[in-house]
Structure formats: C-alpha cells, structure tokens
Design an enzyme around this catalytic site. Structure first.
Site, short mmCIF file in Angstrom:
data_model
loop_
_atom_site.label_atom_id
_atom_site.label_comp_id
_atom_site.label_asym_id
_atom_site.label_seq_id
_atom_site.Cartn_x
_atom_site.Cartn_y
_atom_site.Cartn_z
N SER A 29 0.82 -1.46 -0.19
CA SER A 29 0.22 0.11 -0.26
C SER A 29 0.95 1.23 0.21
O SER A 29 2.41 0.91 -0.37
CB SER A 29 -1.19 0.38 1.08
OG SER A 29 -2.04 0.64 1.24
N ASN A 30 0.81 2.35 0.53
CA ASN A 30 1.35 3.94 0.62
C ASN A 30 0.59 4.42 1.66
O ASN A 30 -0.41 4.21 2.90
CB ASN A 30 0.96 4.50 -0.58
CG ASN A 30 -0.40 5.08 -0.97
OD1 ASN A 30 -0.69 5.77 -0.43
ND2 ASN A 30 -0.89 4.11 -2.37
N ARG A 31 1.53 5.74 2.05
CA ARG A 31 0.96 6.85 3.12
C ARG A 31 -0.33 7.47 2.10
O ARG A 31 -0.52 8.24 3.24
CB ARG A 31 2.02 7.44 3.76
CG ARG A 31 2.91 6.05 4.33
CD ARG A 31 4.19 6.81 4.12
NE ARG A 31 5.98 6.50 4.24
CZ ARG A 31 6.09 6.27 6.21
NH1 ARG A 31 4.86 5.43 6.32
NH2 ARG A 31 6.78 4.84 5.66
N SER A 32 -0.79 7.59 1.58
CA SER A 32 -1.98 7.96 1.38
C SER A 32 -2.60 8.27 2.33
O SER A 32 -3.71 7.22 3.29
CB SER A 32 -3.04 8.08 0.37
OG SER A 32 -4.15 8.51 0.54
N ALA A 95 -4.91 7.59 -4.22
CA ALA A 95 -3.32 7.11 -4.49
C ALA A 95 -3.19 5.94 -5.24
O ALA A 95 -3.11 5.01 -3.72
CB ALA A 95 -2.61 7.31 -3.28
#
Ligand code: C5P
Length: 217
Positions: A29-32, A95
């Site tokens: 995943s990502n930090r959005s 994101a």
C-alpha cells in the site's frame, strides 16, 4: 444548508490509498491519508451534490451526507466507480497503487527454515482516472491530481493530455503534502493555469467544489 448549486448532480470521488494483496494476510500500500479526497467529497455534498465516495482503507470519518463505498484494491476501486456511473463529474483524489502482485497466493506464504525470501512479480494496475476519462458513460467533468516534485505545471499539462481528463490539480509534493494539513495547488485546465495560495486541505476542497459548481452553472 447554504446555497445548493450542485443539487441534482451526482459526483464520484475517489480517496485514500489502495491495498494490493500478496496473500490472505499481507498487502502492498502507500501512505495516503485520504484527507484531501474526503474533504472534497464533504465540500461537494455541502453544495448539494449527491456524492459517491469510493475510498480505500483510511481512518478519516465518513463526510456527512456522502455515500461511502469501501474498497481495498485498485481493481475493486475501478469496479465501484463504474458501478456508480452515470455521474456528472468524477474527482480522482485516490493514491491508487501503480502495481499489484501478479498472482495473489491463496494461502499465507510460509517462511520455511533455510529457504530464500520470495520474489514478488508485479503487474500494472488499471488507471481509474484514464478509464473514466475515456468511458462510454464519461462524466462531463473529470478531474485528477498530479503530485510532482519538479516541473509541476509541465508534468500536469502532459498528464491532462495523456489521461484525457478535463482538469488536473497539480501539487508540489517536494514540500511535504502526504498526511499534511495544507496543500499548494495549481489548477491546470485546457484553458490555462490558476495558481492557488497555500491552503488548508479543507479550503482546497471548498475552492474546488465552488469551481465545479461554476463549471456546471
Ligand atoms: O499517473 P499518476 O498516478 O501520477 O496520476 C495521478 C492521478 O491519476 C490522480 O488523480 C489519481 O487518483 C489517478 N490515478 C488513478 N488510477 C491509477 C493511478 C492514478 O485514478 N491507477
């Protein structure tokens, strides 16, 4: 209860990160944070729009008056957006993970004693903004974001053309935006560029909602 210039309009908003499964217990995943997308959904609803917010996993509260569809992966986000059509506008603030693991394992990958670490083979995710922009049921107004660290306007202009959307909200993420409270936006349209001052994400949302209302007026 202010003026309701977007009454009768349906708008799809994407927000947050996506989670791309590796196996039943692991993901990429990502930090959005979903702050900007959720604020936009709330601001559009405040102007009277019917809003479908398609969101990845976030800790943000549901904006009042908004229908929230919770998804995990990019493919699920695309399916939820297509299921929400027709719409007058779409704002893609999520994101979305660019890649997913090519083959999700049915069972938890085991760490066998002495075995090497697994190699993950990746594949491209669908581009939701580009898909909505070229869809048979394309919303009249399709808006995307561009997070850039340099040549912000040029990259936004080429993204506008490449994706086929109408507006790009470009922001310079070299100054710290992910998870932050403020955003510096350049609104890039086919007509030109509007430079907005550095604003709290809630004010960016209100300003965008007002611009969308103007576009439909
Ligand atoms: O190509 P890039 O990721 O820089 O484009 C950002 C814009 O495209 C954002 O509006 C984002 O929500 C959207 N996007 C998307 N689906 C993807 C990748 C990006 O909707 N797979």
């Amino acid at each position: 209860f202010g003026p309701q210039p977007l009454a009768g309009r349906h708008i799809i908003v994407t927000s947050g990160p996506t989670q791309e499964p590796i196996d039943p217990v692991r993901y990429i995943s990502n930090r959005s944070s979903g702050k900007q997308g959720h604020a936009i959904a709330g601001a559009l609803a405040a102007l009277g729009a019917r809003v479908t917010l398609v969101s990845g996993p976030v800790v943000q509260p549901d904006p009042p008056g908004v229908e929230v569809v919770r998804i995990e992966s990019a493919r699920d986000m695309l399916a939820a957006c297509e299921a929400a059509l027709p719409a007058d506008a779409a704002v893609c603030a999520a994101a979305v993970a660019d890649w997913r693991v090519a083959r999700e394992a049915d069972q938890k990958l085991k760490k066998e004693p002495g075995a090497d670490a697994p190699t993950l083979s990746m594949t491209l995710n669908p581009d939701i903004l580009a898909t909505l922009s070229t869809h048979a049921q394309r919303p009249a107004l399709v808006v995307g974001f561009a997070a850039e660290t340099e040549h912000v306007i040029e990259h936004a202009k080429s993204k506008l053309a490449r994706k086929g959307c109408d507006w790009i909200l470009a922001n310079d993420v070299s100054v710290g935006v992910f998870g932050a409270e403020e955003n510096t936006i350049h609104l890039v349209t086919k007509q030109g560029v509007e430079d907005w001052p550095r604003l709290p994400k809630s004010d960016v949302a209100a300003r965008l909602a007002a611009r969308i209302a103007e576009a439909f007026a």
